[in-house]
Design a protein around this motif. Structure first.
Motif, short mmCIF file in Angstrom:
data_model
loop_
_atom_site.label_atom_id
_atom_site.label_comp_id
_atom_site.label_asym_id
_atom_site.label_seq_id
_atom_site.Cartn_x
_atom_site.Cartn_y
_atom_site.Cartn_z
N LEU A 70 0.82 -1.22 0.00
CA LEU A 70 0.00 0.00 0.00
C LEU A 70 0.85 1.26 0.00
O LEU A 70 0.54 2.23 -0.71
N ARG A 71 1.91 1.25 0.78
CA ARG A 71 2.77 2.44 0.81
C ARG A 71 3.41 2.69 -0.54
O ARG A 71 3.65 3.85 -0.91
N SER A 72 3.69 1.63 -1.28
CA SER A 72 4.25 1.81 -2.61
C SER A 72 3.24 2.46 -3.57
O SER A 72 3.61 2.96 -4.63
N ARG A 73 1.97 2.45 -3.16
CA ARG A 73 0.90 3.07 -3.95
C ARG A 73 0.43 4.38 -3.34
O ARG A 73 -0.64 4.87 -3.66
N GLY A 74 1.21 4.90 -2.42
CA GLY A 74 0.88 6.19 -1.83
C GLY A 74 -0.19 6.16 -0.78
O GLY A 74 -0.81 7.19 -0.48
#
Length: 283
Positions: A70-74
């Motif tokens: 999720l963090r890689s998707r902002g």
């Protein structure tokens, strides 16, 4: 490039673990030879559902993977540490036989309420609720994608694992139900019921007692203590445990395929989950 490879802010070694983690599970099952029928039967009889410690390890590894995806998707995502997550009430399938536990926890209502309150305070839930409608929809899509990716990384096929795990849990419940139907257990339960009438509770089984009183922590403790007193006096739980091995062998044989698959997936998933947690849990 896969989700594990896009985890932001992770060391290369952590990325490598996750890549191997997913790849190994996709290719699992390529062992060099078939076990004998006798060995397979012994392994099946010895199958046990994973304990809460193993399940918590798997959940934590899945959460770490989900957070990275999720963090890689902002998307902001907070991983809640296992040592702060309230555990489930201790199971007593044939009646409470631990007096100290009964005095402290009754039927576990307060523990369940604590877990429910903890879930309501989830910062990820608050984060989602603060978004507008369109942003919530985008958040839900990303979360669903990353949850699937995490499940596939951990179990090879996350959706299939969910079905297999549910089926294996049902087998455990079937064993306990079959034990409760055995004449020897029913005789012990009748003695327990008679003992409970002497304690002021006209109930036929521990399940009935818990269903009736297991809603309010204060009054339920008295009922739970009476249950424990009578379970100990009549040997009800001891009888159930004594009957389990023979019942388990019969029920397990009827569900061999499910239990074999469940055990095989766990044999791969648990060691990799330990590696993932060791690499990615930066508390």
């Amino acid at each position: 490039m896969g989700d594990a490879q896009r985890l932001p802010g992770r060391a290369a070694s952590a990325v490598a673990v996750l890549v191997l983690f997913a790849a190994a599970l996709v290719s699992c099952g390529s062992s060099g030879g078939e076990p004998s029928a006798e060995a397979a039967a012994n392994q099946l009889t010895e199958w046990e559902p994973p304990g809460e410690e193993a399940r918590e390890l798997l959940r934590h590894a899945e959460q770490l993977y989900l957070a990275g995806c999720l963090r890689s998707r902002g998307v902001s995502y907070s991983v809640r540490t296992p040592d702060r997550v309230p555990g489930p009430p201790r199971p007593f399938p044939y009646g409470i036989d631990d007096m100290a536990w009964a005095r402290s926890h009754g039927f576990g209502t307060a523990l369940r309420q604590e877990a429910a309150a903890y879930a309501r305070e989830d910062p990820n839930r608050r984060y989602r609720h603060a978004l507008d409608g369109r942003s919530q929809a985008a958040y839900d899509r990303k979360t669903a994608h990353c949850a699937r990716a995490a499940g596939n990384a951990l179990y090879g096929d996350g959706e299939r694992w969910q079905r297999t795990d549910a089926a294996a849990r049902a087998v455990t419940a079937e064993v306990r139900e079959a034990v409760r139907e055995r004449p020897r257990y029913r005789k012990a339960q009748a003695a327990w019921s008679s003992c409970m009438r002497g304690e002021g509770f006209d109930v036929t089984s521990p399940l009935v007692l818990a269903a009736y009183f297991g809603h309010s922590p204060a009054p339920e403790r008295g009922a739970a203590v009476a249950e424990a007193r009578c379970v100990t006096a009549t040997g009800l739980a001891r009888t159930g445990r004594a009957l389990e091995p023979a019942v388990r062998a019969k029920v397990y044989a009827e569900h061999a395929a499910v239990l074999e698959e469940h055990g095989a997936v766990l044999a791969e998933a648990v060691p990799y989950a330990r590696q993932v947690v060791a690499q990615l849990d930066h508390r």
